[in-house]
Every structure is written in C-alpha cells, then in structure tokens.
Design a protein around this motif. Structure first.
Motif, PDB file in Angstrom:
ATOM      1  N   UNK A 355       0.862  -1.182   0.000  1.00 20.70           N
ATOM      2  CA  UNK A 355       0.000   0.000   0.000  1.00 20.70           C
ATOM      3  C   UNK A 355       0.903   1.239   0.000  1.00 20.70           C
ATOM      4  N   UNK A 356       0.724   2.085  -1.017  1.00 17.03           N
ATOM      5  CA  UNK A 356       1.466   3.349  -1.055  1.00 17.03           C
ATOM      6  C   UNK A 356       0.506   4.440  -0.600  1.00 17.03           C
ATOM      7  N   UNK A 357       0.498   4.686   0.708  1.00 22.65           N
ATOM      8  CA  UNK A 357      -0.385   5.715   1.263  1.00 22.65           C
ATOM      9  C   UNK A 357       0.005   7.075   0.688  1.00 22.65           C
ATOM     10  N   UNK A 358       1.313   7.286   0.535  1.00 21.98           N
ATOM     11  CA  UNK A 358       1.830   8.474  -0.132  1.00 21.98           C
ATOM     12  C   UNK A 358       2.654   8.020  -1.340  1.00 21.98           C
ATOM     13  N   UNK A 359       2.373   8.513  -2.547  1.00 27.39           N
ATOM     14  CA  UNK A 359       3.239   8.178  -3.683  1.00 27.39           C
ATOM     15  C   UNK A 359       4.659   8.666  -3.409  1.00 27.39           C
ATOM     16  N   UNK A 360       5.685   7.981  -3.918  1.00 29.33           N
ATOM     17  CA  UNK A 360       7.065   8.372  -3.611  1.00 29.33           C
ATOM     18  C   UNK A 360       7.452   9.690  -4.275  1.00 29.33           C
ATOM     19  N   UNK A 361       8.387  10.414  -3.651  1.00 27.82           N
ATOM     20  CA  UNK A 361       8.884  11.653  -4.254  1.00 27.82           C
ATOM     21  C   UNK A 361       9.537  11.369  -5.601  1.00 27.82           C
ATOM     22  N   UNK A 362      10.286  10.272  -5.669  1.00 28.64           N
ATOM     23  CA  UNK A 362      10.967   9.880  -6.898  1.00 28.64           C
ATOM     24  C   UNK A 362      10.136   8.794  -7.589  1.00 28.64           C
ATOM     25  N   UNK A 394      -1.523   8.438 -12.928  1.00 30.38           N
ATOM     26  CA  UNK A 394      -1.899   7.128 -13.487  1.00 30.38           C
ATOM     27  C   UNK A 394      -1.400   7.023 -14.922  1.00 30.38           C
ATOM     28  N   UNK A 395      -1.667   8.065 -15.720  1.00 32.15           N
ATOM     29  CA  UNK A 395      -1.227   8.064 -17.117  1.00 32.15           C
ATOM     30  C   UNK A 395       0.298   8.143 -17.197  1.00 32.15           C
ATOM     31  N   UNK A 396       0.878   8.918 -16.291  1.00 32.54           N
ATOM     32  CA  UNK A 396       2.342   9.036 -16.233  1.00 32.54           C
ATOM     33  C   UNK A 396       2.977   7.653 -16.030  1.00 32.54           C
ATOM     34  N   UNK A 397       2.412   6.844 -15.132  1.00 30.89           N
ATOM     35  CA  UNK A 397       2.947   5.505 -14.872  1.00 30.89           C
ATOM     36  C   UNK A 397       2.693   4.566 -16.049  1.00 30.89           C
ATOM     37  N   UNK A 450       7.924  14.988  -9.471  1.00 31.00           N
ATOM     38  CA  UNK A 450       6.880  15.230 -10.479  1.00 31.00           C
ATOM     39  C   UNK A 450       6.029  16.426 -10.051  1.00 31.00           C
ATOM     40  N   UNK A 451       6.658  17.568  -9.925  1.00 32.61           N
ATOM     41  CA  UNK A 451       5.965  18.743  -9.375  1.00 32.61           C
ATOM     42  C   UNK A 451       4.861  19.256 -10.292  1.00 32.61           C
ATOM     43  N   UNK A 452       4.891  18.868 -11.570  1.00 35.22           N
ATOM     44  CA  UNK A 452       3.823  19.296 -12.479  1.00 35.22           C
ATOM     45  C   UNK A 452       2.548  18.480 -12.249  1.00 35.22           C
ATOM     46  N   UNK A 453       2.675  17.330 -11.565  1.00 33.57           N
ATOM     47  CA  UNK A 453       1.498  16.537 -11.166  1.00 33.57           C
ATOM     48  C   UNK A 453       1.179  16.795  -9.699  1.00 33.57           C
ATOM     49  N   UNK A 454       2.207  16.744  -8.869  1.00 37.15           N
ATOM     50  CA  UNK A 454       2.039  16.946  -7.428  1.00 37.15           C
ATOM     51  C   UNK A 454       2.343  18.422  -7.111  1.00 37.15           C
TER      52      UNK A 454
END
Length: 592
Positions: A355-362, A394-397, A450-454
């Motif tokens: 479970x990724x409660x927070x997506x990773x910075x990298x 999601x699309x990025x991944x 990914x500052x343009x998403x986050x």
C-alpha cells in the motif's frame, strides 16, 4: 553495448537447471544451491551467471524480485574459487549496495556459498556501528570479500592501508541507480579509482538511468546488457484477445489506484486493513515523521486491535531497524509501516500486498516499492492512494510501462477521526507527532520530482489536517504565505493545547519543569530598555535583509538569548552567582 534477451520472460523460472549452465558450476556451489532449494534458474540468473563466469562485464536491467542477488553471488563465488589461498588482507571481491538492510541481506544470502571457499573471509561493512570495531576485526581476522554500503566502504578504504586491492577480481554494484540517487557518486567514484581496471564488473538495477549509463561507461569494459522484461495484459482491452505489452513489473503483480480526498484517505486505509487482517502488508509513507505518527495512531483504533503493526524508517537506530525487519519477516501476517528505506532489494517472504499511502517523491521508486510483493512468480497486489488532483500520475505511470487499474472507494470505511482526536487529547505525544507528520508531509510534497502533477500550492490542507485527526491546524509559513485551502477543517473547540499532558509521567514531569523554568525566567528578567541609537542601528541592519531573513535572525537570537539567560538563572538558584552578578550578566542592573 551488446544486448541479450533472457529466455521465457513470462515465467518466474526457465527450463535451465543450474547444473546445465556453461561454463559448469563447481560441485560445492551446486550442492549449496540444492540445499537452499534452488534447482532451476530465473531468466536473469540463466543469462547473467555464464557471462560473469566467462569474464564478461554485465549491466543487468531486470524487474525487482527476479533473483538478481543470486545472479551475482554464484559467479562471484566461482571466480573467487579460482584463487585457493588469498592472503588475509588481500581483497578479491567487493559488493556495494545502497542500504544497510540490503547489504545485510546480500551477506546472509551469500554465506552458504562463501562457506564452500576454504580460505576466503567475508566482511559486512555497514553504518550504525563503530567504524573502529570494523577496522579492528579486519586487522585481526583479515578480509577477502567486502559487502557493504558506499559510505562505510569508503571510510574503511580511506583509513586502512593494510588492505590490498591490487588483485581484486570482481566488483558488483547492486541497485546501481539508487546508489547514485542517494548521493553516493563521490564515494563510488573513489572506491572504483582504487581498484584495478582488469577486473569483472556487474551493474545490477531495476531501472537503467542516464547516471547508471555514465557509470557503466566509466566502470565497465565492453559490457553485455542483460534485459529481462515481464509481460502483462493490456488494461485497455477487456476482450479475450488481450494484447501483451512490455511492463516494468511482473505479470503476477496486480496494481490498483484508489482516488479519494485527503480527509478520507486514512479511513480507506483502515477499511483495507480490516478486510485483509490475515495478510502480510507493507504501507509506504513519505516521511519518517509520518511513519512515527501512524505507528502510534493505528494501534489506538478499536478496529485494528490485535494486529501486529511495526514501524521502520531511516532515523531509527540500526539495532531497532534490524529488530523491526526481523520481526516482520518472521510474521505470517502483519503490517509494516515504512519509508523508502525498505523499498529496495529487500526480500521479505510472503508479502501479500503493498500500500502506497503516499506516492514516492521519486517516481523510479514506485517500481521498487511494489516489487516487495509478487516475487519469484508468486501472486501479489499493490494499491496507491491518490488525491483527485493527482490523477495524471496514473497516465504518467502507464507511459512508463506500469499499468494500473482503478479501485473504487469503500462506502463501509469507518470514520476514524474522532478516535484519533480522542487519542491526541489524552496524550500530548500523539498530538505532537501528528503536527510533525503533517508539517513534514507538506514540506516533502514540495520536493516532489513530479511537481507538475504533485503541485503543492494546490494542496487542500484543511482536508489533509482533518484526515490526520489534528485538533488545530499548525501555524506554518507555507500556510500563511501561500493561501493553501483550509476548507474542510473543523477545529476542536474549548481546548488549550498547552494543557494536554503526556501519558508518559516522566516526560510530563520534565515538561512541567521546563514550563516553570521559562515562567520564572520571564518574571526574573524584564526586558532592558535599549537606547534609541541602538534600536535605530539594529533596525537599519534588519531593513537590509528580506522579511524571511529577518524572521530567521530574530528567531535564532531569541533562542540563544533565552538559553543563555536560563543557564544564568540556574546558576543563580544554585548559588554559583549572586543577584548583582546575574543582573550585570543579563543587562538588568539598572532595573533592580
């Protein structure tokens, strides 16, 4: 750079036995493999072991959980076997990996194979222990194979002239991209510069980045690229004739994303844990403070009573980290709360869900996190929690060959905020950990790759604070100066945060002592009147600075002044100085 595709990419194991490999493996190694339950090779092992044993350099790009460790341990031992009696301080092989836990795991995986070598002494070199203990052990017992982290290896090589690297045969860099991401380039470069060029070198990673490419050019001579790809079914085609697509993750791994508002995330997490109580689950958070907080909060929830909940992060002491990892490894079911310190390479048996409660910075770490499950062909699942404004991830991944399916929010998720707030009211430790976690999350979010998403300036901190169960929102610059939305947060009324006590009696006693000392200091020392000329000069200096600089300077000065006067007050109480000396030292003699 030559390239070789491993056979049977869809399967965890190939039809190739270790005993079929050419050049043939030695009998002691084959026996050790049999005793460890290994008969057939994985694709990466079938492709890599013959190359390294044939004196080829390799750059291996394979999905996590594909058996990379054994792919370099076996040829390393075979290469060292050719040198029957190295001198005690003659180093013949080095294995470098980014974390203490991974280095320890490699060492333990390698032990049964190294034990087949009569005169080779292995040495594990990781931080968390006194470097002098390592140097003393090497001096007394010798070391022919070094396995460790870049920092400790670099330190040992700098300190010890006794080690001889002139005849080194093989260098392995495991999780090579992570080694560089973590800022070890200087140490890696320094280590490589001390080694002979005529050696075997293996670079192993789940993601071959530009930095790894540069390192391969510097450290490898005409390397063979080994790529092992998984295949997965296309999620865009629901018909029976689903197309296969190249994927960065194993086909036995099912990955979902759950989109919900920040105030609903913790409730959805608890609902997931309730429904999977018999599973072994790893939950990833963005910061150490978040792990600490949820590690305290989750056991307070009635619905999770009786579950084994273990915390692990990089700011814990090494012995505590090792104990936490060993405990979780031994469990058949339980929950590990952790940061990315446990994202790479670790082979924890039986993990059912990530479970990724927070997506990773990298974003590169995403693959490594989910790779803790579905290892060696076993089934596994993974879920990442996303806020509505993060949906583009999601699309990025998908573009990065990591396909995700949508998971709907559960309508049965319990409202856990009242329970969290109740725990915070009863124990100052819970309240303070919540504030620290909240602040650390926002500041880590600001550093997202990914500052343009986050986009941190679009964070709805009102809903975030509500999800964290905070009693009140903290006053922090990011909130004051950037107008982040506080909508959705309801403060707890009729409560004074200063009056909330620690459950731990010794901590509460110390807190009261500190408050009394602060109060006594304020009463004993009215602020001295400064001359107009002094004030004008100070103001002129401060005007030249930015507002942020002025606040920082003033804060530091206030803290230093308070600390100094507190020390003098303690001396006054002990009788070390009298009242006139105290007044003189604090500049208040004219006020007495």
């Amino acid at each position: 750079m030559a390239s070789i595709e491993a056979s049977n990419p869809n399967r965890a194991l190939t039809d190739t036995r270790f005993s079929d490999l050419k050049p043939p493996l030695s009998e002691p190694v084959l026996e050790a493999l049999t005793q460890s339950g290994f008969e057939f090779c994985t694709p990466v092992q079938a492709a890599t072991i013959p190359l390294l044993c044939s004196y080829k350099d390799v750059a291996v790009d394979a999905a996590t959980g594909s058996g990379k460790t054994l792919a370099f341990v076996v040829p390393l031992v075979e290469i060292l076997r050719r040198f029957t009696s190295p001198k005690p301080h003659q180093v013949m092989g080095i294995v470098v990996s980014p974390t203490r836990e991974l280095s320890s795991q490699i060492f333990h995986v390698a032990e049964p194979f190294i034990s087949t070598l009569a005169n080779v002494k292995p040495m594990l070199l990781v931080g968390g222990t006194e470097v002098k203990a390592d140097t003393r052990k090497i001096e007394e017992e010798g070391a022919n194979l070094l396995i460790g982290t870049p920092g400790r290896l670099y330190d040992i090589m700098e300190r010890m002239d006794i080690l001889d690297f002139r005849n080194l045969e093989i260098l392995i860099l495991d999780e090579a991209d992570r080694l560089l991401d973590m800022g070890f380039q200087k140490q890696i470069t320094s280590v490589i510069s001390c080694l002979p060029k005529l050696r075997r070198t293996g670079l192993f990673s789940a993601t071959q980045t530009e930095a790894v490419e540069e390192l391969s050019k510097a450290g490898l001579r005409n390397p063979v690229r080994v790529e092992v790809r998984s295949e997965t079914k296309s999620l865009n085609d629901s018909s029976s004739s689903q197309q296969s697509a190249s994927s960065k993750t194993p086909s036995s791994l099912h990955i979902e994303y759950l989109e919900c508002e920040a105030d609903r995330k913790p409730a959805q997490l608890v609902d997931l844990l309730i429904k999977n109580k018999t599973q072994k689950i790893i939950i990833y958070f963005m910061t150490c403070a978040c792990v600490d907080y949820w590690g305290v909060v989750l056991p307070h929830l009635a619905a999770l009573k009786g579950l084994s909940i273990i915390s692990l992060h990089g700011k814990m002491k090494q012995t505590a980290r090792e104990k936490a990892l060993a405990l979780f490894t031994s469990l058949s079911s339980g929950i590990l709360l952790c940061t990315d310190v446990a994202a790479r390479g670790l082979d924890i048996p039986g993990v059912d869900c990530i479970v990724q409660f927070d997506p990773p910075q990298d974003p590169n770490v995403f693959i490594h996190r989910v790779g803790r499950t579905a290892r060696m062909g076993r089934q596994g699942s993974a879920i990442v929690f996303l806020l509505p404004k993060e949906e583009a991830y999601v699309e990025f991944l998908r573009i990065r060959r990591v396909p995700l399916e949508e998971r709907k929010c559960s309508d049965e998720a319990p409202d856990i905020v009242p329970q969290i707030r109740s725990a915070a009211k009863k124990d100052r430790d819970v309240m303070e950990k919540g504030l620290r976690a909240f602040v650390s999350y926002i500041r880590a979010y600001k550093e997202h790759h990914c500052s343009y998403i986050f986009r941190w300036k679009e964070l709805e901190i009102g809903k975030l604070g509500m999800g964290y169960g905070l009693l009140q929102l903290p006053s922090m610059p990011e909130v004051k100066h950037h107008s982040l939305s506080t909508e959705g947060f309801t403060s707890v009324e009729d409560i004074n945060l200063e009056e909330i006590k620690y459950k731990d009696k010794s901590r509460e006693k110390q807190r009261k002592k500190n408050l009394q000392a602060k109060k006594a200091l304020q009463q004993a020392q009215p602020k001295p009147q400064k001359s107009k000329a002094t004030l004008n000069a100070a103001n002129n200096v401060m005007r030249k600075k930015t507002a942020k600089q002025r606040r920082a300077v003033q804060s530091v000065e206030d803290e230093d002044e308070m600390a100094r006067e507190y020390r003098l007050l303690k001396k006054l109480k002990k009788g070390a100085i009298d009242e006139s000396e105290f007044a003189k030292l604090t500049g208040t003699e004219d006020l007495l």
